[in-house]
Design a protein around this motif. Structure first.
Motif, PDB file in Angstrom:
ATOM      1  N   ASP A  91      -3.441  -8.211  -6.664  1.00 19.88           N
ATOM      2  CA  ASP A  91      -3.178  -6.803  -6.394  1.00 19.88           C
ATOM      3  C   ASP A  91      -2.800  -6.595  -4.931  1.00 19.88           C
ATOM      4  N   LEU A  92      -3.509  -7.238  -4.027  1.00 19.97           N
ATOM      5  CA  LEU A  92      -3.209  -7.091  -2.599  1.00 19.97           C
ATOM      6  C   LEU A  92      -1.837  -7.667  -2.266  1.00 19.97           C
ATOM      7  N   ARG A  95       1.250  -5.544  -2.964  1.00 21.29           N
ATOM      8  CA  ARG A  95       1.512  -4.430  -2.044  1.00 21.29           C
ATOM      9  C   ARG A  95       2.419  -4.847  -0.876  1.00 21.29           C
ATOM     10  N   ARG A 101       5.158 -11.572   1.111  1.00 23.19           N
ATOM     11  CA  ARG A 101       4.336 -12.120   0.027  1.00 23.19           C
ATOM     12  C   ARG A 101       4.644 -13.602  -0.174  1.00 23.19           C
ATOM     13  N   SER A 138      -1.033  -6.168   7.689  1.00 21.21           N
ATOM     14  CA  SER A 138      -0.976  -5.101   6.674  1.00 21.21           C
ATOM     15  C   SER A 138      -2.183  -5.169   5.753  1.00 21.21           C
ATOM     16  N   LEU A 142      -5.643  -2.297   5.038  1.00 24.57           N
ATOM     17  CA  LEU A 142      -5.945  -1.634   3.770  1.00 24.57           C
ATOM     18  C   LEU A 142      -7.421  -1.287   3.708  1.00 24.57           C
ATOM     19  N   ALA A 146      -9.519  -1.133  -1.656  1.00 22.33           N
ATOM     20  CA  ALA A 146      -8.154  -1.168  -2.181  1.00 22.33           C
ATOM     21  C   ALA A 146      -7.912  -2.335  -3.086  1.00 22.33           C
TER      22      ALA A 146
END
Length: 146
Positions: A91-92, A95, A101, A138, A142, A146
């Protein structure tokens, strides 16, 4: 070696003793005894577990069975915990922008060298380092939930 009669089993016993000590070091209480006596107690339990494993199937006990029987509590980490951790990481990562990524997956999760990743992506090594830096920054910003 003297207690088990096999150098391979003795090496396994030492490794298992140190592994159990590492995993339970928070429970060590110096008021109850020294580190030496604590380690010897752990070693004694490991040797008992190995002896029981050998006695239950003396002819066909192998390393895998000894490892399984030596301490079931630590043999396999909790499946549900690993699953939740994996879902949280996925999930992280979702984002992040694709370039960041991909850099994080290769450098952090797959433990590859920056230069290798840069060569694979066809970009300068500094670009990969920058992508990883900004991605981690980043992720740190979060919220915890999150």
């Amino acid at each position: 070696m003297r207690g088990l009669g096999d150098s391979g089993l003795a090496e396994h016993a030492v490794q298992e003793t140190l592994l159990r000590a590492w995993r339970s070091c928070a429970g060590f209480d110096e008021r109850k005894g020294t580190v030496r006596t604590w380690l010897l107690a752990i070693e004694r339990n490991v040797m008992i577990d190995i002896a029981r494993a050998r006695a239950s199937r003396p002819a066909d006990t192998n390393w895998d069975e000894i490892t399984e029987l030596s301490d079931v509590r630590f043999a396999n980490p909790d499946f549900a915990e690993r699953l939740v951790d994996g879902l949280l990481v996925a999930d992280l990562l979702a984002r992040l922008p694709e370039s960041q990524r991909a850099a994080v997956v290769e450098v952090i999760l797959r433990d590859r060298a920056y230069q290798e990743v840069a060569d694979d992506f066809g970009v300068p090594v500094g670009t990969v380092k920058t992508r990883v830096h900004y991605a981690l920054r980043s992720l740190r910003s979060l919220p915890i939930g999150a």
